[in-house]
Scaffold this active site. Sequence first.
Site, PDB file in Angstrom:
ATOM      1  N   ASN A  54       0.969  -1.223  -0.063  1.00  0.00           N
ATOM      2  CA  ASN A  54      -0.024   0.017  -0.038  1.00  0.00           C
ATOM      3  C   ASN A  54       0.869   1.308   0.071  1.00  0.00           C
ATOM      4  O   ASN A  54       1.442   1.713   1.110  1.00  0.00           O
ATOM      5  CB  ASN A  54      -0.700   0.007   1.219  1.00  0.00           C
ATOM      6  CG  ASN A  54      -1.606   1.218   1.511  1.00  0.00           C
ATOM      7  OD1 ASN A  54      -1.786   1.944   0.562  1.00  0.00           O
ATOM      8  ND2 ASN A  54      -2.224   1.356   2.573  1.00  0.00           N
ATOM      9  N   TRP A  55       1.014   1.817  -1.202  1.00  0.00           N
ATOM     10  CA  TRP A  55       2.125   2.794  -1.236  1.00  0.00           C
ATOM     11  C   TRP A  55       1.440   4.261  -0.853  1.00  0.00           C
ATOM     12  O   TRP A  55       2.289   5.118  -0.520  1.00  0.00           O
ATOM     13  CB  TRP A  55       2.484   3.002  -2.757  1.00  0.00           C
ATOM     14  CG  TRP A  55       3.678   1.990  -2.980  1.00  0.00           C
ATOM     15  CD1 TRP A  55       4.027   1.095  -2.425  1.00  0.00           C
ATOM     16  CD2 TRP A  55       4.399   2.366  -4.482  1.00  0.00           C
ATOM     17  NE1 TRP A  55       5.164   0.672  -2.982  1.00  0.00           N
ATOM     18  CE2 TRP A  55       5.106   1.312  -4.355  1.00  0.00           C
ATOM     19  CE3 TRP A  55       4.217   2.974  -5.615  1.00  0.00           C
ATOM     20  CZ2 TRP A  55       6.100   1.115  -5.507  1.00  0.00           C
ATOM     21  CZ3 TRP A  55       5.031   2.740  -6.694  1.00  0.00           C
ATOM     22  CH2 TRP A  55       6.165   1.813  -6.404  1.00  0.00           C
ATOM     23  N   LYS A  56       0.281   4.092  -0.449  1.00  0.00           N
ATOM     24  CA  LYS A  56      -0.544   5.401   0.146  1.00  0.00           C
ATOM     25  C   LYS A  56       0.147   6.624  -0.521  1.00  0.00           C
ATOM     26  O   LYS A  56      -0.173   6.567  -2.025  1.00  0.00           O
ATOM     27  CB  LYS A  56      -0.117   5.855   1.615  1.00  0.00           C
ATOM     28  CG  LYS A  56      -0.251   4.159   2.613  1.00  0.00           C
ATOM     29  CD  LYS A  56       0.116   4.566   3.950  1.00  0.00           C
ATOM     30  CE  LYS A  56      -0.273   3.436   4.929  1.00  0.00           C
ATOM     31  NZ  LYS A  56      -0.132   3.580   6.049  1.00  0.00           N
TER      32      LYS A  56
ATOM     33  N   HIS B 165      -9.518   1.305   4.596  1.00  0.00           N
ATOM     34  CA  HIS B 165      -8.288   1.491   5.229  1.00  0.00           C
ATOM     35  C   HIS B 165      -8.545   2.515   6.451  1.00  0.00           C
ATOM     36  O   HIS B 165      -9.449   3.371   6.308  1.00  0.00           O
ATOM     37  CB  HIS B 165      -7.219   1.871   4.443  1.00  0.00           C
ATOM     38  CG  HIS B 165      -5.890   1.942   4.786  1.00  0.00           C
ATOM     39  ND1 HIS B 165      -5.552   2.935   5.768  1.00  0.00           N
ATOM     40  CD2 HIS B 165      -4.790   1.026   4.777  1.00  0.00           C
ATOM     41  CE1 HIS B 165      -4.241   2.697   6.149  1.00  0.00           C
ATOM     42  NE2 HIS B 165      -3.798   1.417   5.651  1.00  0.00           N
TER      43      HIS B 165
ATOM     44  N   GLU C 276      -7.039   4.873   7.296  1.00  0.00           N
ATOM     45  CA  GLU C 276      -6.845   6.296   7.127  1.00  0.00           C
ATOM     46  C   GLU C 276      -7.841   6.840   6.477  1.00  0.00           C
ATOM     47  O   GLU C 276      -8.310   7.936   6.286  1.00  0.00           O
ATOM     48  CB  GLU C 276      -5.760   6.378   6.409  1.00  0.00           C
ATOM     49  CG  GLU C 276      -4.176   6.081   7.399  1.00  0.00           C
ATOM     50  CD  GLU C 276      -2.914   5.494   6.592  1.00  0.00           C
ATOM     51  OE1 GLU C 276      -2.720   5.702   5.600  1.00  0.00           O
ATOM     52  OE2 GLU C 276      -2.020   5.067   7.233  1.00  0.00           O
TER      53      GLU C 276
ATOM     54  N   GLU D 129      -5.503  -4.793  10.497  1.00  0.00           N
ATOM     55  CA  GLU D 129      -4.590  -4.011  10.797  1.00  0.00           C
ATOM     56  C   GLU D 129      -4.778  -2.954  11.950  1.00  0.00           C
ATOM     57  O   GLU D 129      -5.484  -2.080  11.890  1.00  0.00           O
ATOM     58  CB  GLU D 129      -4.613  -2.973   9.488  1.00  0.00           C
ATOM     59  CG  GLU D 129      -4.384  -3.424   8.169  1.00  0.00           C
ATOM     60  CD  GLU D 129      -3.439  -2.410   7.054  1.00  0.00           C
ATOM     61  OE1 GLU D 129      -2.507  -2.766   6.846  1.00  0.00           O
ATOM     62  OE2 GLU D 129      -4.287  -1.602   6.893  1.00  0.00           O
TER      63      GLU D 129
ATOM     64  N   GLY E  36       2.168   2.203  10.744  1.00  0.00           N
ATOM     65  CA  GLY E  36       3.254   3.475  10.589  1.00  0.00           C
ATOM     66  C   GLY E  36       3.844   3.852  11.816  1.00  0.00           C
ATOM     67  O   GLY E  36       4.568   4.906  11.966  1.00  0.00           O
TER      68      GLY E  36
ATOM     69  N   SER F 286       3.071  -1.910  10.303  1.00  0.00           N
ATOM     70  CA  SER F 286       4.632  -1.992  10.947  1.00  0.00           C
ATOM     71  C   SER F 286       5.235  -3.464  10.359  1.00  0.00           C
ATOM     72  O   SER F 286       6.101  -3.867  11.044  1.00  0.00           O
ATOM     73  CB  SER F 286       4.880  -1.530  12.288  1.00  0.00           C
ATOM     74  OG  SER F 286       4.715  -0.222  12.297  1.00  0.00           O
TER      75      SER F 286
ATOM     76  N   GLY G   7       2.906  -1.063   4.256  1.00  0.00           N
ATOM     77  CA  GLY G   7       2.937   0.448   3.929  1.00  0.00           C
ATOM     78  C   GLY G   7       4.396   0.810   3.594  1.00  0.00           C
ATOM     79  O   GLY G   7       4.834   0.560   2.742  1.00  0.00           O
ATOM     80  N   GLY G   8       4.981   1.285   4.664  1.00  0.00           N
ATOM     81  CA  GLY G   8       6.495   1.743   4.731  1.00  0.00           C
ATOM     82  C   GLY G   8       7.351   1.117   4.167  1.00  0.00           C
ATOM     83  O   GLY G   8       8.114   1.456   3.237  1.00  0.00           O
TER      84      GLY G   8
HETATM   85  P1  PGA Z   1       2.778   0.316   7.495  1.00  0.00           P
HETATM   86  O1  PGA Z   1       1.329   0.791   6.881  1.00  0.00           O
HETATM   87  O2  PGA Z   1       3.372  -1.042   6.928  1.00  0.00           O
HETATM   88  O3  PGA Z   1       3.529   1.529   7.049  1.00  0.00           O
HETATM   89  O4  PGA Z   1       2.373   0.349   9.002  1.00  0.00           O
HETATM   90  C1  PGA Z   1       0.447  -0.529   6.869  1.00  0.00           C
HETATM   91  C2  PGA Z   1      -0.870  -0.045   6.209  1.00  0.00           C
HETATM   92  O5  PGA Z   1      -1.406   1.016   6.653  1.00  0.00           O
HETATM   93  O6  PGA Z   1      -1.408  -0.760   5.280  1.00  0.00           O
END
Ligand code: PGA
Length: 256
Positions: free
Chosen positions: A8-10, A96, A98, A171, A177, A213, A234-235
């Site tokens: 997930n590159w956001k 998600h 967010e 999640e 994050g 994470s 994500g990251g």
């Molecule tokens: P993260 O994000 O790996 O940076 O914690 C995961 C996500 O939000 O899907």
Amino acid sequence: MTRYVIANWKMHGGLQRNAEFFKQWHGSVHSSIRVAICVPFPYLAQLSQLSAALPAHAPVEWGAQDVSEHFEGAYTGEVSVSMLEDFACSYVIIGHSERRQYHGESSGAVARKLDRVMQSINTALQPVICVGEHLSERESGSVETVLAEQLDPVLAVLKVHPHRQALLAYEPVWAIGTGVVATPEEISETHEWIAKYAYSALGRELPILYGGSVKPDNAAGIIELPHVDGFLVGGASLKMETFIPLLDCATSIAKL
Ligand code: PGA
């Protein structure tokens, strides 16, 4: 058994940066692993081209991070299911945290988006439906109540589409994050609960990804847990040096 490594590159990326990322691609992808990158909408066309240029033994699929609950119409800024299909997306992330947090998406809205995807005649687009609790909810012992509230409307939609593929992603919001990963016990316990809850509603199993994470140094301990079918990352998915080890990790389990 299929394992998933979904990035997930956001709101990250750029034409040049994306091309650089793919230039560094190396290795192969085991046949039982599905790798995908969910990018911001403007980069879907580029991802399809970059993926097509990869060798056949290293297939990478692509997807989006959200979709409209509407079919089409006067919905400024929204992107429809058929638009994602125009770009041959294999996945779309729905709900998600967010989106729930910054855009006020309710569990009802998440279910309506899912319903829109399920109504599509193209069965190649798979939803990745995210659920997860806040830290205060875990601390107060209400994880299951929160997850049930998020899952109920989603499972009601999936129930009327028994032949459509869908993935769940657990999640925990406090792990996204933050660098704080849930413990193996927390992940096992919660994935097992979600698996049983979904099975009792649907009478079938859904793949459940873990997200929050995930990094090269903790991935091996997570992928081996029961009811963990892969990662939503994500990251660590933004750089090849941290993304490839996650694939290697899923591969080592797939080969067992
Ligand atoms: P993260 O994000 O790996 O940076 O914690 C995961 C996500 O939000 O899907």
